[in-house]
Design an enzyme around this catalytic site. Sequence first.
Site, PDB file in Angstrom:
ATOM      1  N   GLY A 208       0.832  -1.198   0.000  1.00  6.36           N
ATOM      2  CA  GLY A 208       0.000   0.000   0.000  1.00  6.36           C
ATOM      3  C   GLY A 208       0.869   1.252   0.000  1.00  6.36           C
ATOM      4  O   GLY A 208       1.940   1.285  -0.603  1.00  6.36           O
ATOM      5  N   SER A 209       0.416   2.256   0.726  1.00  7.86           N
ATOM      6  CA  SER A 209       1.067   3.568   0.637  1.00  7.86           C
ATOM      7  C   SER A 209       2.463   3.591   1.237  1.00  7.86           C
ATOM      8  O   SER A 209       3.198   4.556   1.022  1.00  7.86           O
ATOM      9  CB  SER A 209       0.208   4.618   1.335  1.00  7.86           C
ATOM     10  OG  SER A 209      -1.046   4.664   0.701  1.00  7.86           O
ATOM     11  N   THR A 210       2.847   2.556   2.023  1.00  5.26           N
ATOM     12  CA  THR A 210       4.236   2.565   2.492  1.00  5.26           C
ATOM     13  C   THR A 210       5.191   2.492   1.317  1.00  5.26           C
ATOM     14  O   THR A 210       6.335   2.920   1.414  1.00  5.26           O
ATOM     15  CB  THR A 210       4.517   1.382   3.438  1.00  5.26           C
ATOM     16  OG1 THR A 210       4.251   0.156   2.749  1.00  5.26           O
ATOM     17  CG2 THR A 210       3.653   1.449   4.683  1.00  5.26           C
TER      18      THR A 210
ATOM     19  N   LYS B 116       5.102   4.288  -1.154  1.00 10.15           N
ATOM     20  CA  LYS B 116       5.365   5.649  -1.655  1.00 10.15           C
ATOM     21  C   LYS B 116       6.745   6.140  -1.222  1.00 10.15           C
ATOM     22  O   LYS B 116       7.297   7.076  -1.806  1.00 10.15           O
ATOM     23  CB  LYS B 116       4.272   6.605  -1.169  1.00 10.15           C
ATOM     24  CG  LYS B 116       2.954   6.359  -1.909  1.00 10.15           C
ATOM     25  CD  LYS B 116       1.779   7.090  -1.284  1.00 10.15           C
ATOM     26  CE  LYS B 116       0.473   6.682  -1.982  1.00 10.15           C
ATOM     27  NZ  LYS B 116      -0.703   7.087  -1.216  1.00 10.15           N
TER      28      LYS B 116
END
Lengths: 465, 483
Positions: free
Chosen positions: B216-218, B220
Amino acid sequence: MSAAPTAPVSSSPAPTPGKGIRRIRVPQKLRNLELFLLLFVCATNAFAVVIVQFGALGYADLTVVTLGAGLAVLVFAMHIALRLVATNADPFILPIASLLNGIGIAVIYRIDIAEKLTGWESTALRQVVWTSVAVALAIVVIVVIRNHRVLQRYTYVAGLAAGVLLLLPMLPVLGQEINGARVWIHVGAFSFQPGEVAKIALAVFFAGYLVSRRDSLSMVGRRMLGLRFPRGRDLGPILVLWALSMAIIIFQRDLGTALLYFGLFVVMIYVATGRASWVVLGVGLFLAGGVIAGQVLVYVNDRFTNWLDAFNPDIYDAQGGSYQLVQGLFGLANGGLIGTGLGEGRPDITPLAQSDYIIASLGEELGLAGLFAIFGLYLLFISRGLRISFAGQDDFGRLLGVGLSFTLALQCFIVIGGVTRVIPLTGLTTPFLAAGGSSLVANWIIVALLLRLSDTVRNQPRLVI
Amino acid sequence: MTRELKRVSIVVFAMFLALLVSTTLIQFFQADNLASDARNARTIYASYDVERGPILVDGQPIAVSVPTDDEFKYQRSYPQGPLYSAVTGYYTLGQGSSQIEQAMNDYLSGTSDSQFLEYLDRLVTGKNPQGASVELTIDPVVQQAAYDALGSYQGAVVAIEPSTGRILAMVSKPDYDPNALAAHDSQQVLDTYDQLLAAQGDPLINKTINDLNPPGSTFKIITTSAALQNAGLPVDHTEPNLARLPLPGSDSTVANAGGGTCGGGDQVSIATAFVLSCNIPMAELGVEMGESSLGDMANAFGFGSELSIPMDVSTSQYPRGLDDAQLALSAFGQGSDVATPLQVAMLSAAVANGGTIMTPDLVDEIRAPDLSVLQSFEPEEFSTPLTDVTASELSKLMVEAVDNGAATNARIDGVSVAGKTGTAENGEDDPYTLWFTGFAPADNPRVAVAVVVEDGGGLGQSGTGNELAAPIAKRVLEAVLSK
């Protein structure tokens, strides 16, 4: 035939030889050697038991050693009997039998400890009792039978006795089936395998019969492929024996015993007649019978599958499958070259570790080195027996000697070969080592007979005519 | 008759020769093969004859062999079984072993090469065989904090010291009691084992290293690193600020977590996109930079690499051969991206340690029974995905995310915390996977952490990483900082 060594006359304390008759050996020298070996053997056996205790229990329990001492007394009694009635008997036979018997008891005791069997449950204790009975019987035999030729008179009685002994387990009340094989009789608290004793009666019968009939069995016949084959009407004995073996395979479900008896007969008829065609015929008949039995009888077929494809998971897990065989191999492998040491392995994992599989137990704890030593002892024992046949002068004695020795050798090969996957596994006892009263009694009687034969051979008055 | 007797003698010798050959084959040539057969119980028994070395945490045993009276000489005991179940693993009769018990078996059982002389000595002297002790890098206080903080959620927590790679805490839930598997009743062990194998949430799996989830957004952190470092873009580089991004060559669209645009304005900077954790600008960046730029950066962080700590870590994957739609998804940790919690912790560790990842390790020291040191921990560099400059820029962004962005629940009074949340989608109707990774203190990092809460934390698709995972991480960070 007259190759028996002569002792130097100068050092001989023997009585002055009578006219034309002289003793070949200095008698007490042999017995003194035997005494020395027996002392060594008893010390080794006691030591083995103590090592087992340190290995498996962690301490020494001297009451058990005392029990063994009682056994030593009996063995020495036999030694004294020999000094009295068979002074010229072979000095190696008794010590080797005692050593194998003692090591067997130590290993059986070791399995008892692992399975927490004590008192009358203890197999080792029963083995000690059976050994006493067996040695006592051996003493009786050596004392009563002063001349083995007496046995020749009872040739057909022996044959009949063998037949009766073999039939006993088939009787309704007396007979007992253990692990699928109907080879036991049950009297009171004791089980007995009459087939073990039958092999002696058979050896006596074969020896007597073949001595009287060998001319007709060897002289006439037709030549074929470089071999002289017997006449049809002379095939009777071998066919009867073959039928007997097949009956044992079919009705008693005991491959090993059948092979043992038939092998014994073939070797004795070969030695008696000097005709290789009997061996060809015998092996051919037995193989044919075995192949047919393998097709028809489920248990024979199982033995072959277990042997050929032991590690197949399906066969390994099957009822009556190769579990025991494979576990025995694991045990042997665990022992490696020098073994785990007595009391340090896990021989009890393998089923029947005290009887049929005692050789795997020994191999695990004493290693390849220990097994080689045991094979060496057997070979020495058997070669002493064969020596009697080589040196003997009467054909009955020579045949009996080779028969008794060979039955021991064949029995070792069938059971140890089965455990180590040389041949399919069949249930037989390892002579002197395995737990089992009937086997002990039979083998100690063989000891007595071989001792008697060896005494006669050495004592043969050389009549100078 | 003598000729026949000679032949019979030869047959007898041949029979015994066959026995000599067969026993030699079995006891010498095939012995090793037979010993390694799975059905050979003797090999198992032999392993129980050894006083297996203890596994220690801060000098205290968390796995130890206790003498017994039964046919096995020792039984394994785990004084704080469930707390350390992900670390010690189990050691069973018949069902194998796992985790440290398995990975360090040679040392624990005294059969490693470095213990060979000792083995020979024992063989000669008859001393009781004894294995080596294994001291772990785990900090019992941090471990307890992580265990308590994760509570009854299904998930995992892993904390590492960024400057060395020492693993300070490793918790996986649901946990189990390894004592139940150490019993000597093999049927009971088998029943317990089967039960655990079938249990909800796979308790026997160490989720910190063997459970792959979409990051997920980790992820990014990787996309931003690639933009700043590989593409050379400044943090104030902007992308069009859309509320919906149609996926190239597809009917689907990408939305930001809140559903709207990423802050105000029609352009959004990388910094804002990172701090507010917006998907659309990251997708745009990813498509602009391309698969190899993103993939190379992911690999530099450890994706696609094998790692043993000493247990084998499942390899995190950044897929290759993507079309633009898949590339867009992969840029914010969806699509086919998968990562272990340890890998996600390594993202933070890299930023915290000036761009260099130290190889994570659980084993601090191995000591022989005579207390001589057989092996001790040496910090090793794993990789250097970031330059010092990029690392410090990312650190600032992660601090901003905690202070004023999407990761506010990890704030600690008086300490500057850096962090990044993640709320990863699995299937269309499946519960989310909730993440947090970060480190503290930001100016002198002592601990990097990754938290994953699986199965949506029981909230289906309504929970977020900030809501559930960040508070757990906060308590783990606090446990280190208060020491």
